[in-house]
Design a protein around this motif. Sequence first.
Motif, PDB file in Angstrom:
ATOM      1  N   SER A   1       0.833  -1.210   0.000  1.00 59.31           N
ATOM      2  CA  SER A   1       0.000   0.000   0.000  1.00 59.31           C
ATOM      3  C   SER A   1       0.865   1.257   0.000  1.00 59.31           C
ATOM      4  CB  SER A   1      -0.940  -0.005   1.213  1.00 59.31           C
ATOM      5  OG  SER A   1      -0.198  -0.098   2.419  1.00 59.31           O
TER       6      SER A   1
ATOM      7  N   ASP B   1       3.038   5.042  -6.381  1.00 58.46           N
ATOM      8  CA  ASP B   1       2.385   4.053  -7.246  1.00 58.46           C
ATOM      9  C   ASP B   1       3.360   3.046  -7.840  1.00 58.46           C
ATOM     10  OD1 ASP B   1      -0.134   5.045  -6.788  1.00 58.46           O
ATOM     11  OD2 ASP B   1      -0.263   6.183  -8.664  1.00 58.46           O
TER      12      ASP B   1
ATOM     13  N   THR C   1      -7.740  -4.025  -0.783  1.00 59.90           N
ATOM     14  CA  THR C   1      -7.878  -2.684  -0.190  1.00 59.90           C
ATOM     15  C   THR C   1      -7.367  -1.597  -1.131  1.00 59.90           C
ATOM     16  OG1 THR C   1      -5.691  -2.677   0.900  1.00 59.90           O
ATOM     17  CG2 THR C   1      -7.535  -3.672   2.116  1.00 59.90           C
ATOM     18  N   GLN C   2      -6.687  -1.993  -2.203  1.00 57.24           N
ATOM     19  CA  GLN C   2      -6.129  -1.027  -3.149  1.00 57.24           C
ATOM     20  C   GLN C   2      -7.033  -0.806  -4.366  1.00 57.24           C
ATOM     21  OE1 GLN C   2      -3.015   0.569  -2.212  1.00 57.24           O
ATOM     22  NE2 GLN C   2      -3.915  -0.436  -0.419  1.00 57.24           N
TER      23      GLN C   2
ATOM     24  N   ARG D   1      -7.653   2.517  -6.702  1.00 61.51           N
ATOM     25  CA  ARG D   1      -6.507   3.406  -6.525  1.00 61.51           C
ATOM     26  C   ARG D   1      -5.918   3.858  -7.852  1.00 61.51           C
ATOM     27  NH1 ARG D   1      -0.867   2.207  -3.185  1.00 61.51           N
ATOM     28  NH2 ARG D   1       0.388   3.737  -4.318  1.00 61.51           N
ATOM     29  N   GLY D   2      -5.525   5.122  -7.910  1.00 65.87           N
ATOM     30  CA  GLY D   2      -4.695   5.625  -8.989  1.00 65.87           C
ATOM     31  C   GLY D   2      -5.352   5.755 -10.352  1.00 65.87           C
TER      32      GLY D   2
ATOM     33  N   THR E   1      -2.159   2.125 -13.125  1.00 68.89           N
ATOM     34  CA  THR E   1      -2.056   1.549 -11.779  1.00 68.89           C
ATOM     35  C   THR E   1      -3.172   0.542 -11.551  1.00 68.89           C
ATOM     36  OG1 THR E   1      -0.984   3.523 -10.885  1.00 68.89           O
ATOM     37  CG2 THR E   1      -2.088   2.088  -9.307  1.00 68.89           C
ATOM     38  N   GLN E   2      -4.377   0.887 -11.968  1.00 70.03           N
ATOM     39  CA  GLN E   2      -5.498  -0.035 -11.806  1.00 70.03           C
ATOM     40  C   GLN E   2      -5.305  -1.297 -12.640  1.00 70.03           C
ATOM     41  OE1 GLN E   2      -9.351   1.761 -12.189  1.00 70.03           O
ATOM     42  NE2 GLN E   2      -8.964   3.276 -10.601  1.00 70.03           N
TER      43      GLN E   2
ATOM     44  N   ASP F   1     -17.600   3.891  -2.682  1.00 66.64           N
ATOM     45  CA  ASP F   1     -16.810   4.625  -3.680  1.00 66.64           C
ATOM     46  C   ASP F   1     -17.057   4.030  -5.073  1.00 66.64           C
ATOM     47  OD1 ASP F   1     -14.876   5.760  -5.334  1.00 66.64           O
ATOM     48  OD2 ASP F   1     -13.330   5.743  -3.785  1.00 66.64           O
TER      49      ASP F   1
ATOM     50  N   ARG G   1     -15.431   4.400  -7.772  1.00 64.79           N
ATOM     51  CA  ARG G   1     -14.173   3.951  -8.402  1.00 64.79           C
ATOM     52  C   ARG G   1     -13.829   2.537  -7.946  1.00 64.79           C
ATOM     53  NH1 ARG G   1     -10.358   7.306 -10.626  1.00 64.79           N
ATOM     54  NH2 ARG G   1      -8.696   6.194  -9.534  1.00 64.79           N
ATOM     55  N   VAL G   2     -14.047   2.290  -6.660  1.00 62.22           N
ATOM     56  CA  VAL G   2     -13.784   0.958  -6.125  1.00 62.22           C
ATOM     57  C   VAL G   2     -14.742  -0.053  -6.738  1.00 62.22           C
ATOM     58  CG1 VAL G   2     -13.812  -0.479  -4.045  1.00 62.22           C
ATOM     59  CG2 VAL G   2     -12.825   1.816  -3.956  1.00 62.22           C
TER      60      VAL G   2
ATOM     61  N   HIS H   1     -13.773  -0.743 -10.409  1.00 58.67           N
ATOM     62  CA  HIS H   1     -12.537  -1.520 -10.516  1.00 58.67           C
ATOM     63  C   HIS H   1     -12.782  -2.977 -10.116  1.00 58.67           C
ATOM     64  CE1 HIS H   1      -7.905  -1.565  -9.668  1.00 58.67           C
ATOM     65  NE2 HIS H   1      -8.247  -2.296 -10.717  1.00 58.67           N
TER      66      HIS H   1
END
Length: 222
Positions: free
Chosen positions: A113, A117, A145-146, A149-150, A154-155, A181, A183-184, A187
């Motif tokens: 984490s 990045d 948990t990531q 992110r980014g 990165t994803q 979220d 985005r979460v 993803h």
Amino acid sequence: MTTQKQDTATIRALQGLADPRPSVRLRAALAIGTTPDPRFVDPLVERCAIEPEFYVRDMLTWALTRHPASVTVPELVEEVRSTRAQARSQALHTLSKIGDRRAWPAITRELLSDVDDEVARSAWRAAVLLVPEGEEHELAAVLSTQLGRGERETQRSLSRALVALGGAILPFLHAAMTDLDPRVRAHAIATDKLVRDPETGFESAIEEAKRVVALGVTGQEG
């Protein structure tokens, strides 16, 4: 005479690693990898931490892989604790190339984490390659948990790592599909699709997932 020639070649190679010309540094790393010597390991690791050129760093990593893991792994494990982001990232990348599972304890939650990045991405790649059998579930819990992110690259890197864990990641993806979220959620949905259909490209998977999120469904419906 032979020893003197070898010492001269060693000095020349080590000087080459610090040359201002990238082409000279590249040739030096190639020469070191071609004729491995434990005396080269420390200078190679040190150079990885500051080398600005990607293709030279790649050659430095190759040169390190040419040396015995018993020599390189302890040095690289120490390097992943560096305060310099590039040092951590490159050490993790090299450990993934060496593939020695004795390095596994060094892949900590903090690295997985990491705020940088590139470091995190290197840690994800190393982790899925080095994780001992039976510990995939714990790794999946941390990597999940990531999610979200980014930026896109990165994803994509995280999704690749999660896909490599196979079924161990599915419960965590399903939980993330209802995250607050968006985005979460997106993803997680995209990664779930990749787990189920590895032939799907990340770009199409994430765009489809965004549409699903926009429609207010989880991706498991229908």
